[in-house]
Design a protein around this motif. Structure first.
Motif, PDB file in Angstrom:
ATOM      1  N   LEU A  57     -16.806  -7.986  -5.698  1.00  0.00           N
ATOM      2  CA  LEU A  57     -16.199  -7.073  -4.964  1.00  0.00           C
ATOM      3  C   LEU A  57     -15.440  -6.019  -5.915  1.00  0.00           C
ATOM      4  CD1 LEU A  57     -14.547  -9.161  -2.258  1.00  0.00           C
ATOM      5  CD2 LEU A  57     -16.740  -7.992  -1.989  1.00  0.00           C
ATOM      6  N   THR A  58     -15.491  -4.772  -5.444  1.00  0.00           N
ATOM      7  CA  THR A  58     -14.731  -3.795  -6.331  1.00  0.00           C
ATOM      8  C   THR A  58     -13.647  -3.002  -5.242  1.00  0.00           C
ATOM      9  OG1 THR A  58     -16.313  -1.854  -5.630  1.00  0.00           O
ATOM     10  CG2 THR A  58     -16.951  -3.046  -7.633  1.00  0.00           C
ATOM     11  N   TRP A  59     -12.734  -2.481  -6.220  1.00  0.00           N
ATOM     12  CA  TRP A  59     -11.627  -1.749  -5.268  1.00  0.00           C
ATOM     13  C   TRP A  59     -11.607  -0.549  -5.858  1.00  0.00           C
ATOM     14  CZ3 TRP A  59      -6.894   0.211  -6.991  1.00  0.00           C
ATOM     15  CH2 TRP A  59      -5.942   0.401  -6.062  1.00  0.00           C
ATOM     16  N   GLN A  60     -11.296   0.480  -4.786  1.00  0.00           N
ATOM     17  CA  GLN A  60     -11.217   1.944  -5.161  1.00  0.00           C
ATOM     18  C   GLN A  60      -9.930   2.367  -4.609  1.00  0.00           C
ATOM     19  OE1 GLN A  60     -13.171   2.826  -7.319  1.00  0.00           O
ATOM     20  NE2 GLN A  60     -13.397   5.092  -7.215  1.00  0.00           N
ATOM     21  N   ARG A  80       1.045  -1.272   0.140  1.00  0.00           N
ATOM     22  CA  ARG A  80      -0.024  -0.008   0.114  1.00  0.00           C
ATOM     23  C   ARG A  80       0.861   1.471   0.098  1.00  0.00           C
ATOM     24  NH1 ARG A  80      -5.735   0.919   1.805  1.00  0.00           N
ATOM     25  NH2 ARG A  80      -5.492  -1.325   1.653  1.00  0.00           N
ATOM     26  N   LEU A 121     -11.090  -9.854  -7.796  1.00  0.00           N
ATOM     27  CA  LEU A 121     -12.222  -9.085  -6.896  1.00  0.00           C
ATOM     28  C   LEU A 121     -13.657  -9.066  -7.608  1.00  0.00           C
ATOM     29  CD1 LEU A 121     -10.039  -6.568  -5.039  1.00  0.00           C
ATOM     30  CD2 LEU A 121     -11.092  -8.461  -4.164  1.00  0.00           C
ATOM     31  N   SER A 122     -13.454  -8.734  -8.843  1.00  0.00           N
ATOM     32  CA  SER A 122     -14.603  -8.599  -9.780  1.00  0.00           C
ATOM     33  C   SER A 122     -15.457  -9.839  -9.724  1.00  0.00           C
ATOM     34  CB  SER A 122     -14.405  -7.967 -10.850  1.00  0.00           C
ATOM     35  OG  SER A 122     -15.504  -7.983 -11.806  1.00  0.00           O
ATOM     36  N   THR A 126      -7.485  -7.124  -9.533  1.00  0.00           N
ATOM     37  CA  THR A 126      -8.847  -6.458  -9.737  1.00  0.00           C
ATOM     38  C   THR A 126     -10.114  -7.432 -10.252  1.00  0.00           C
ATOM     39  OG1 THR A 126      -7.802  -4.178  -9.813  1.00  0.00           O
ATOM     40  CG2 THR A 126     -10.008  -4.551 -10.891  1.00  0.00           C
TER      41      THR A 126
END
Length: 130
Positions: free
Chosen positions: A111-114, A29, A106-107, A103
């Motif tokens: 789920l989504t990631w921002q 991160r 997750l999709s 990504t």
């Protein structure tokens, strides 16, 4: 106390070597945040949220020791800003396909990631994970 990476196994693996450099809850991160802009310690702390000051200090030292980030101090302001080194930029470019794959994963799970917002909305070009 100085940071020292564990000694490599007798039969070192290149992938395990890289994973050891970036393992930990916050390192990827922080690398992501620094791929978007240079940041001061307080800005990194604010953008990561729950990480303690002691843990953040330790992981920044580890990333510096591994030559993935560097600190550029403004002596007059007593504020250091952290930035990716060329080695850090190279690692970020390698992580971009991993981020894209994650990504998609997750999709598939609904789920989504921002991405976290940049501090002050400033971004620098190139090297972004996604």
């Amino acid at each position: 106390m100085t940071y020292q990476r564990k000694k490599p196994p007798l039969d070192p693996c290149p992938v395990e070597t890289v994973v050891a450099m970036i393992s930990g809850k916050w390192k990827v991160r922080v690398l992501y945040l620094l791929s978007r802009q240079d940041l001061a310690f307080s800005e990194i702390k604010a953008a990561t949220g729950a990480v303690s000051q002691q843990v953040l200090s330790s992981l920044l030292r580890e990333l510096e020791t591994d030559a993935l980030i560097a600190r550029a101090g403004a002596a007059a302001l007593r504020v250091s800003r952290y930035r990716l080194t060329p080695k850090g930029h190279a690692l970020v470019r390698l992580l971009a396909p991993v981020a894209a794959w994650g990504t998609d994963l997750l999709s598939e799970q609904g789920l989504t990631w921002q991405p976290p917002p940049t501090v002050q909305g400033a971004e620098k070009g190139g090297g972004r994970f996604v």
